[in-house]
Design an enzyme around this catalytic site. Structure first.
Site, PDB file in Angstrom:
ATOM      1  N   MET A   1     -13.206   2.366   9.170  1.00  0.00           N
ATOM      2  CA  MET A   1     -12.703   3.716   9.439  1.00  0.00           C
ATOM      3  C   MET A   1     -11.973   4.238   8.192  1.00  0.00           C
ATOM      4  O   MET A   1     -11.156   5.154   8.279  1.00  0.00           O
ATOM      5  CB  MET A   1     -11.775   3.710  10.653  1.00  0.00           C
ATOM      6  CG  MET A   1     -12.504   3.268  11.925  1.00  0.00           C
ATOM      7  SD  MET A   1     -11.762   3.876  13.447  1.00  0.00           S
ATOM      8  CE  MET A   1     -10.155   3.149  13.367  1.00  0.00           C
TER       9      MET A   1
ATOM     10  N   HIS B   1     -10.669  -5.175   3.957  1.00  0.00           N
ATOM     11  CA  HIS B   1     -12.010  -4.578   3.917  1.00  0.00           C
ATOM     12  C   HIS B   1     -12.755  -5.034   2.654  1.00  0.00           C
ATOM     13  O   HIS B   1     -13.951  -5.334   2.696  1.00  0.00           O
ATOM     14  CB  HIS B   1     -11.916  -3.048   3.855  1.00  0.00           C
ATOM     15  CG  HIS B   1     -11.273  -2.417   5.041  1.00  0.00           C
ATOM     16  ND1 HIS B   1     -10.039  -1.812   4.974  1.00  0.00           N
ATOM     17  CD2 HIS B   1     -11.694  -2.281   6.325  1.00  0.00           C
ATOM     18  CE1 HIS B   1      -9.731  -1.321   6.163  1.00  0.00           C
ATOM     19  NE2 HIS B   1     -10.706  -1.601   7.009  1.00  0.00           N
TER      20      HIS B   1
ATOM     21  N   GLY C   1     -13.758  -8.195  10.343  1.00  0.00           N
ATOM     22  CA  GLY C   1     -12.582  -9.033  10.083  1.00  0.00           C
ATOM     23  C   GLY C   1     -12.063  -9.666  11.366  1.00  0.00           C
ATOM     24  O   GLY C   1     -12.073  -9.033  12.430  1.00  0.00           O
TER      25      GLY C   1
HETATM   26  O1  PAF Z   1     -12.561  -2.119  12.896  1.00  0.00           O
HETATM   27  C1  PAF Z   1     -12.751  -0.916  12.661  1.00  0.00           C
HETATM   28  O2  PAF Z   1     -12.373  -0.365  11.612  1.00  0.00           O
HETATM   29  C2  PAF Z   1     -13.472  -0.086  13.700  1.00  0.00           C
HETATM   30  O3  PAF Z   1     -13.131  -0.450  14.998  1.00  0.00           O
HETATM   31  C3  PAF Z   1     -15.000  -0.073  13.522  1.00  0.00           C
HETATM   32  C4  PAF Z   1     -15.592  -1.460  13.700  1.00  0.00           C
HETATM   33  C5  PAF Z   1     -15.346   0.439  12.142  1.00  0.00           C
HETATM   34  C6  PAF Z   1     -15.637   0.846  14.558  1.00  0.00           C
HETATM   35  O4  PAF Z   1     -15.164   2.145  14.447  1.00  0.00           O
END
Ligand code: PAF
Length: 281
Positions: free
Chosen positions: A31, A38, A148
């Site tokens: 997101m 990330h 994660g």
């Molecule tokens: O973990 C996240 O950032 C969100 O829940 C995801 C997997 C991108 C779904 O919107």
């Protein structure tokens, strides 16, 4: 410049081009508001695939009415710079109208799993996650998708969904990345004040306590949870949502904490709800 694709048609075409050239595709759904957690997923994806696609989409369906959808940090330019630095090949940043066109009314319910742990205080959250992840997997059709471990329940829901619906993708879960004090990295840490950041260390301290009790031969889940509670409640800004010791697949509470079980916590630090977990070894 990292290419940013915004339409479903274009991302499908790009993936088709990769496939024509027999290239494998790794996928990291996010997101945005990216952090080292990330980036560790992207690095791993880069090591294991020819091409890496990262999606950035703040998914309205997974936010409750009183949650932080509108103030969720949106930092596209910085995110793209970070992604270029770790070798991502493409960003998919779909418009909400592309993901959820007028009339959209489909949901994906991973029953039972969606109701446990965070599901109790965030009803509907995991349906929102399951819908968006399934749709993204269809659009990007990766060989491997990376998530994660911090969002442990999310990973359990996604693995179950992929298995139940025979989605042709390998799901890989990578370890939690923490700061020097042990705080699990999260985009929501940006909401914490300096004193709250110190209070927030209680999540990991309580999890470490659970691990050390297990090593000392104390397996009683209630006893462990009580010790954890004491550590967390010593911080003035902390309010416990849950402390649970669960089976990693069913997410059901276990009476005895054994190797492979997951100790999961959700704690409000001031106005910010944080989650963390450890898998007992
Ligand atoms: O973990 C996240 O950032 C969100 O829940 C995801 C997997 C991108 C779904 O919107």
């Amino acid at each position: 410049m990292l290419p940013v694709i915004t339409s479903a048609r274009d991302i499908k075409q790009k993936i088709k081009d990769f496939r024509t050239n027999a290239l494998t595709v790794g996928f990291v759904p996010t997101m945005g508001a990216l952090h080292e957690g990330h980036l560790s997923l992207v690095r791993q994806a880069k090591r294991e695939n020819d091409k890496v696609v990262v999606s950035i989409f703040v998914n309205p369906l997974q936010f409750g009415k009183n949650e932080d959808f509108s103030k969720y940090p949106r930092t596209l330019e910085r995110d793209c710079e970070l992604l270029s630095g770790v070798g991502a090949d493409m960003v998919f940043q779909p418009e909400p109208s592309e993901m959820y066109p007028p009339g959209f009314c489909t949901t994906v319910a991973v029953e039972r799993l969606e109701e446990r742990l965070c599901g109790k205080s965030r009803p509907g959250h995991f349906r929102g996650v399951a819908v968006v992840v399934l749709k993204l997997l269809h659009l990007v059709s990766p060989d491997i998708a990376y998530f994660g471990q911090k969002d442990f329940q999310q990973t359990a829901v996604i693995k179950r969904m992929v298995s139940d619906l025979s989605v042709d993708v390998t799901i890989k879960i990578l370890p939690i990345v923490r700061n020097a004090g042990g705080l699990a990295l999260s985009s929501r840490n940006a909401y914490l004040s300096e004193t709250e950041k110190i209070d927030a260390l209680c999540l990991y301290q309580s999890l470490t306590k659970a691990q050390s009790m297990g090593k000392a031969g104390i397996f009683d889940a209630r006893k462990i949870a009580m010790e954890m509670e004491e550590i967390i409640l010593a911080r003035s800004s902390a309010i416990i949502d849950y402390i649970s010791i669960v089976h990693p697949e069913t997410l059901e509470d276990v009476p005895e904490a054994r190797s492979g079980n997951v100790v999961a916590v959700a704690v409000r630090i001031g106005k910010t709800r944080l989650i963390d977990n450890v898998i007992l070894s």
